[in-house]
Design an enzyme around this catalytic site. Structure first.
Site, PDB file in Angstrom:
ATOM      1  N   CYS A  99       0.826  -1.215   0.000  1.00  0.00           N
ATOM      2  CA  CYS A  99       0.000   0.000   0.000  1.00  0.00           C
ATOM      3  C   CYS A  99       0.858   1.263   0.000  1.00  0.00           C
ATOM      4  CB  CYS A  99      -0.924  -0.015   1.211  1.00  0.00           C
ATOM      5  SG  CYS A  99      -2.021   1.398   1.268  1.00  0.00           S
TER       6      CYS A  99
ATOM      7  N   CYS B  52      -1.627   1.725  -2.991  1.00  0.00           N
ATOM      8  CA  CYS B  52      -2.596   2.808  -2.765  1.00  0.00           C
ATOM      9  C   CYS B  52      -1.978   4.208  -2.774  1.00  0.00           C
ATOM     10  CB  CYS B  52      -3.289   2.651  -1.416  1.00  0.00           C
ATOM     11  SG  CYS B  52      -3.306   1.021  -0.695  1.00  0.00           S
TER      12      CYS B  52
ATOM     13  N   LYS C  89      -0.098   5.331  -6.069  1.00  0.00           N
ATOM     14  CA  LYS C  89      -1.147   5.381  -7.098  1.00  0.00           C
ATOM     15  C   LYS C  89      -1.977   6.650  -6.950  1.00  0.00           C
ATOM     16  CE  LYS C  89      -5.087   3.680  -6.145  1.00  0.00           C
ATOM     17  NZ  LYS C  89      -6.007   2.667  -5.617  1.00  0.00           N
TER      18      LYS C  89
ATOM     19  N   ALA D 188      11.913 -14.315   5.399  1.00  0.00           N
ATOM     20  CA  ALA D 188      11.627 -15.314   6.435  1.00  0.00           C
ATOM     21  C   ALA D 188      11.115 -16.606   5.814  1.00  0.00           C
ATOM     22  CB  ALA D 188      10.591 -14.756   7.399  1.00  0.00           C
TER      23      ALA D 188
ATOM     24  N   TYR E 177     -10.027  -3.328 -10.771  1.00  0.00           N
ATOM     25  CA  TYR E 177      -9.890  -1.933 -10.355  1.00  0.00           C
ATOM     26  C   TYR E 177      -8.503  -1.360 -10.645  1.00  0.00           C
ATOM     27  CZ  TYR E 177      -7.415  -2.606  -5.855  1.00  0.00           C
ATOM     28  OH  TYR E 177      -6.488  -2.886  -4.884  1.00  0.00           O
TER      29      TYR E 177
ATOM     30  N   GLU F 103      -7.953   1.893 -13.040  1.00  0.00           N
ATOM     31  CA  GLU F 103      -7.316   3.056 -12.412  1.00  0.00           C
ATOM     32  C   GLU F 103      -6.116   3.530 -13.228  1.00  0.00           C
ATOM     33  OE1 GLU F 103      -8.457   2.584  -7.689  1.00  0.00           O
ATOM     34  OE2 GLU F 103      -6.576   1.761  -8.362  1.00  0.00           O
TER      35      GLU F 103
ATOM     36  N   HIS G 200     -26.154  22.118   1.640  1.00  0.00           N
ATOM     37  CA  HIS G 200     -26.405  22.711   0.325  1.00  0.00           C
ATOM     38  C   HIS G 200     -25.466  23.877   0.053  1.00  0.00           C
ATOM     39  CE1 HIS G 200     -28.776  23.728  -3.178  1.00  0.00           C
ATOM     40  NE2 HIS G 200     -28.738  24.995  -2.792  1.00  0.00           N
TER      41      HIS G 200
ATOM     42  N   GLU H 204     -25.680  15.941  -1.226  1.00  0.00           N
ATOM     43  CA  GLU H 204     -27.049  16.124  -0.722  1.00  0.00           C
ATOM     44  C   GLU H 204     -28.058  15.303  -1.520  1.00  0.00           C
ATOM     45  OE1 GLU H 204     -28.912  20.084  -1.327  1.00  0.00           O
ATOM     46  OE2 GLU H 204     -27.203  20.543  -2.611  1.00  0.00           O
TER      47      GLU H 204
HETATM   48  P1  FAD Z   1       1.405  -6.153   1.909  1.00  0.00           P
HETATM   49  O1  FAD Z   1       1.098  -4.739   2.141  1.00  0.00           O
HETATM   50  O2  FAD Z   1       1.619  -6.595   0.513  1.00  0.00           O
HETATM   51  O3  FAD Z   1       2.677  -6.493   2.788  1.00  0.00           O
HETATM   52  C1  FAD Z   1       3.319  -7.735   2.724  1.00  0.00           C
HETATM   53  C2  FAD Z   1       4.773  -7.556   3.079  1.00  0.00           C
HETATM   54  O4  FAD Z   1       5.364  -8.835   3.282  1.00  0.00           O
HETATM   55  C3  FAD Z   1       5.591  -6.906   1.975  1.00  0.00           C
HETATM   56  O5  FAD Z   1       6.263  -5.771   2.476  1.00  0.00           O
HETATM   57  C4  FAD Z   1       6.553  -7.975   1.516  1.00  0.00           C
HETATM   58  O6  FAD Z   1       7.817  -7.464   1.122  1.00  0.00           O
HETATM   59  C5  FAD Z   1       6.677  -8.809   2.779  1.00  0.00           C
HETATM   60  N1  FAD Z   1       7.097 -10.210   2.553  1.00  0.00           N
HETATM   61  C6  FAD Z   1       6.615 -11.077   1.631  1.00  0.00           C
HETATM   62  N2  FAD Z   1       7.206 -12.273   1.776  1.00  0.00           N
HETATM   63  C7  FAD Z   1       8.088 -12.167   2.816  1.00  0.00           C
HETATM   64  C8  FAD Z   1       8.972 -13.058   3.464  1.00  0.00           C
HETATM   65  N3  FAD Z   1       9.080 -14.338   3.070  1.00  0.00           N
HETATM   66  N4  FAD Z   1       9.719 -12.609   4.486  1.00  0.00           N
HETATM   67  C9  FAD Z   1       9.614 -11.314   4.903  1.00  0.00           C
HETATM   68  N5  FAD Z   1       8.774 -10.418   4.330  1.00  0.00           N
HETATM   69  C10 FAD Z   1       8.006 -10.844   3.304  1.00  0.00           C
HETATM   70  N6  FAD Z   1      -6.055  -1.139  -1.162  1.00  0.00           N
HETATM   71  C11 FAD Z   1      -6.898  -0.195  -0.722  1.00  0.00           C
HETATM   72  O7  FAD Z   1      -7.515  -0.358   0.329  1.00  0.00           O
HETATM   73  N7  FAD Z   1      -7.091   0.973  -1.430  1.00  0.00           N
HETATM   74  C12 FAD Z   1      -6.435   1.212  -2.580  1.00  0.00           C
HETATM   75  O8  FAD Z   1      -6.622   2.264  -3.207  1.00  0.00           O
HETATM   76  C13 FAD Z   1      -5.522   0.231  -3.057  1.00  0.00           C
HETATM   77  N8  FAD Z   1      -4.818   0.441  -4.178  1.00  0.00           N
HETATM   78  C14 FAD Z   1      -3.918  -0.476  -4.604  1.00  0.00           C
HETATM   79  C15 FAD Z   1      -3.197  -0.222  -5.759  1.00  0.00           C
HETATM   80  C16 FAD Z   1      -2.291  -1.137  -6.218  1.00  0.00           C
HETATM   81  C17 FAD Z   1      -1.508  -0.838  -7.474  1.00  0.00           C
HETATM   82  C18 FAD Z   1      -2.085  -2.362  -5.504  1.00  0.00           C
HETATM   83  C19 FAD Z   1      -1.099  -3.370  -5.998  1.00  0.00           C
HETATM   84  C20 FAD Z   1      -2.796  -2.629  -4.346  1.00  0.00           C
HETATM   85  C21 FAD Z   1      -3.722  -1.688  -3.886  1.00  0.00           C
HETATM   86  N9  FAD Z   1      -4.475  -1.920  -2.737  1.00  0.00           N
HETATM   87  C22 FAD Z   1      -5.363  -0.957  -2.304  1.00  0.00           C
HETATM   88  C23 FAD Z   1      -4.370  -3.183  -1.989  1.00  0.00           C
HETATM   89  C24 FAD Z   1      -3.486  -3.035  -0.761  1.00  0.00           C
HETATM   90  O9  FAD Z   1      -2.242  -2.527  -1.135  1.00  0.00           O
HETATM   91  C25 FAD Z   1      -3.334  -4.391  -0.088  1.00  0.00           C
HETATM   92  O10 FAD Z   1      -4.616  -4.931   0.181  1.00  0.00           O
HETATM   93  C26 FAD Z   1      -2.567  -4.287   1.228  1.00  0.00           C
HETATM   94  O11 FAD Z   1      -1.297  -3.739   1.027  1.00  0.00           O
HETATM   95  C27 FAD Z   1      -2.455  -5.680   1.860  1.00  0.00           C
HETATM   96  O12 FAD Z   1      -1.675  -5.596   3.016  1.00  0.00           O
HETATM   97  P2  FAD Z   1      -0.885  -6.883   3.540  1.00  0.00           P
HETATM   98  O13 FAD Z   1      -0.337  -6.506   4.861  1.00  0.00           O
HETATM   99  O14 FAD Z   1      -1.742  -8.080   3.443  1.00  0.00           O
HETATM  100  O15 FAD Z   1       0.291  -7.109   2.480  1.00  0.00           O
END
Ligand code: FAD
Length: 458
Positions: free
Chosen positions: A42, A47, A50, A114, A176, A180, A433, A438
């Site tokens: 994000c 997010c 973007k 990890a 989406y 976008e 208004h 509204e």
């Molecule tokens: P992530 O935020 O993906 O975090 C996972 C983390 O785990 C990463 O930092 C990764 O490096 C780390 N990782 C992975 N494997 C390992 C490992 N083996 N060891 C250590 N670290 C690891 N959501 C919205 O609500 N609004 C929006 O407008 C929106 N726009 C988006 C636009 C785009 C282009 C994208 C791709 C996504 C968007 N999303 C949006 C979705 C949102 O980004 C995700 O739903 C959210 O980031 C999920 O969070 P998370 O913690 O599950 O995973």
């Protein structure tokens, strides 16, 4: 065997950071492992950047509109490099804030990839870390398997790092993220073709939003190539060629693969630890985010429930409150508001008209108008709002909007929906208004009344 921590979180994205900080607030000793940048999808490549790109794109239309309001000499040119530098500085600033929040919460951060060695044991680099509870919050990544050749295209990761705008761009996908970026890159100056399988983009959204978005995007000059199955993407001397099932070929200088995302479950040692994955490769969890192995939980995109930041955060906090705070809580995935940051934007909460109809009789209220600001400036853009109301008890089941400020407006109405507001509650709410919002409290008669009937489509 000694346990160094109460909780090890794998992944410092939206969900992992929220869970670890909340667990630490409940006095747990927490360690979080991050393989890439703190903040996750994000903040670093989703997010936030973007939306910063969307703001940049919006100025083209704002300048155009400004002329209608009497402004002159507004010629301007977009320099992608400048935006890219400013964006990089902002994500670095936000990453710093996330790191500080973790440190201030007493969460130990370990950099590295990890891998589970079994319940309670995680390997990072040469280290073996132990804790009674492990939380998998590794998120997702762009998928490349929808059609052959997709791996050669950019993904959202690379688009957000562009330093030069492609003259022509093929966006592959109808979700989406696809619409976008099609909208944003058009605003910045690319000539965009959006190729997808369905008749309209945004499957799963209310049908009236889908058709209106398609019309609006086409009106902005985007070529909508829908309704035909996609076969393969080919790298050519001049750029990219997308082959479709009807024999047609779409070409462009650059291509963006926005066909979907896959959970990050590879190389995590999950199978060896006995953690069950679902058919799509996501960690299978119960309503409390428990995996099939005691002591291992999973939250956020890696579980492929509702893949949005606020959901990942809420799941992380619910896990921490339940396991460390003696405050059992669960996330209700049924009424999640969401937005699509196109121009015009979409926002929605609750049931679509078709979904509501499957459950019982439904009254539908609509408003479709040219907002004051665009009308004054001579623009053609329209705003559309819809309330889907239970035909038996008047409860508002769905709120849908396409038009300027839709995400800001629907966020507030999501509170009303969460509270179980009825159409009568909307009626007795006085208007602010003059606003577009509204109109949501000024819809008097339903435009359609459906009896309970099976419906098709979304
Ligand atoms: P992530 O935020 O993906 O975090 C996972 C983390 O785990 C990463 O930092 C990764 O490096 C780390 N990782 C992975 N494997 C390992 C490992 N083996 N060891 C250590 N670290 C690891 N959501 C919205 O609500 N609004 C929006 O407008 C929106 N726009 C988006 C636009 C785009 C282009 C994208 C791709 C996504 C968007 N999303 C949006 C979705 C949102 O980004 C995700 O739903 C959210 O980031 C999920 O969070 P998370 O913690 O599950 O995973």
């Amino acid at each position: 065997m000694a346990e160094d921590h109460d909780l090890i979180v794998i992944g410092a994205g939206s969900g992992g950071v929220a869970a670890s900080r909340r667990a630490a607030a409940h006095s747990a000793r927490v360690l979080i492992v991050e393989a890439d940048r703190v903040g996750g999808t994000c903040v670093i490549r989703g997010c936030v950047p973007k939306k910063l790109m969307m703001y940049a794109a919006g100025f083209a239309q704002a300048f155009e509109e400004a002329r209608g309001f009497g402004w002159v000499d507004l010629a301007g040119r977009f320099e992608m490099n400048r935006w890219a530098d400013a964006k990089a500085a902002e994500t670095a600033r936000l990453e710093g804030i996330y790191r500080k929040m973790l440190a201030d919460s007493g969460v130990e951060l370990v950099a590295g990839r990890a891998r589970l060695l079994g319940p309670g044991v995680v390997a990072v680099g040469g280290r073996e870390l132990r804790a009674r509870r492990i939380l998998i919050a590794t998120g997702g990544a762009p998928a490349h398997d929808a059609i052959p050749g997709l791996a050669q295209a950019m993904t959202s990761n690379e688009v957000l790092d562009l330093r030069e705008l492609p003259a022509t761009l093929l966006v592959v996908g109808g979700g989406y993220i696809a619409v976008e970026f099609a909208s944003i890159l058009t605003g910045l100056g690319s000539k965009v073709t959006l190729a997808f399988r369905d008749t309209h983009p945004l499957r799963g959204f209310d049908a009236d939003l889908r058709t209106r978005l398609a019309t609006a995007l086409a009106g902005r000059g985007i070529t909508l190539a829908g309704g035909v199955a996609l076969q393969s993407l080919e790298r050519t001397a001049g750029g990219f060629a997308l082959h479709r099932a009807d024999g047609s070929v779409l070409t462009a200088d650059a291509a963006l693969n926005a066909t979907g995302r896959a959970p990050n479950t590879a190389d995590l040692g999950l199978a060896e630890a006995g953690v069950r994955l679902d058919a799509r490769g996501a960690v299978a969890v119960d309503a409390d985010s428990r995996s099939s192995v005691p002591g291992i939980w999973a939250i956020g995109d890696v579980t492929n429930r509702v893949n949005l930041t606020p959901v990942a955060i809420a799941e992380g906090r619910a896990f921490a409150d339940t396991e460390f705070g003696r405050r059992p809580s669960r996330v209700d995935h049924r009424t999640v508001a969401s937005a699509v940051f196109t121009d015009p934007p979409i926002a929605t909460v609750g049931l679509s008209e078709a979904e509501a109809l499957r459950a019982g009789p439904v009254d539908v209220y609509e408003s479709d108008f040219r907002p004051m600001k665009t009308a004054f400036a001579g623009g053609a853009a329209r705003t559309y709002m819809k309330l889907v109301v239970d035909g038996l008890n008047e409860r508002v089941l769905g709120v849908h909007m396409i038009g300027a400020d839709a995400p800001e407006i629907v966020q507030s109405l999501a509170v009303a929906l969460t509270c179980g507001a009825t159409k009568r509650d909307f009626d007795r709410t006085l208007a602010v208004h003059p606003t577009a919002a509204e109109e949501f409290v000024l819809m008097r008669e339903p435009v359609r009344r459906h009896g309970a009937a099976p419906a098709t489509g979304s």
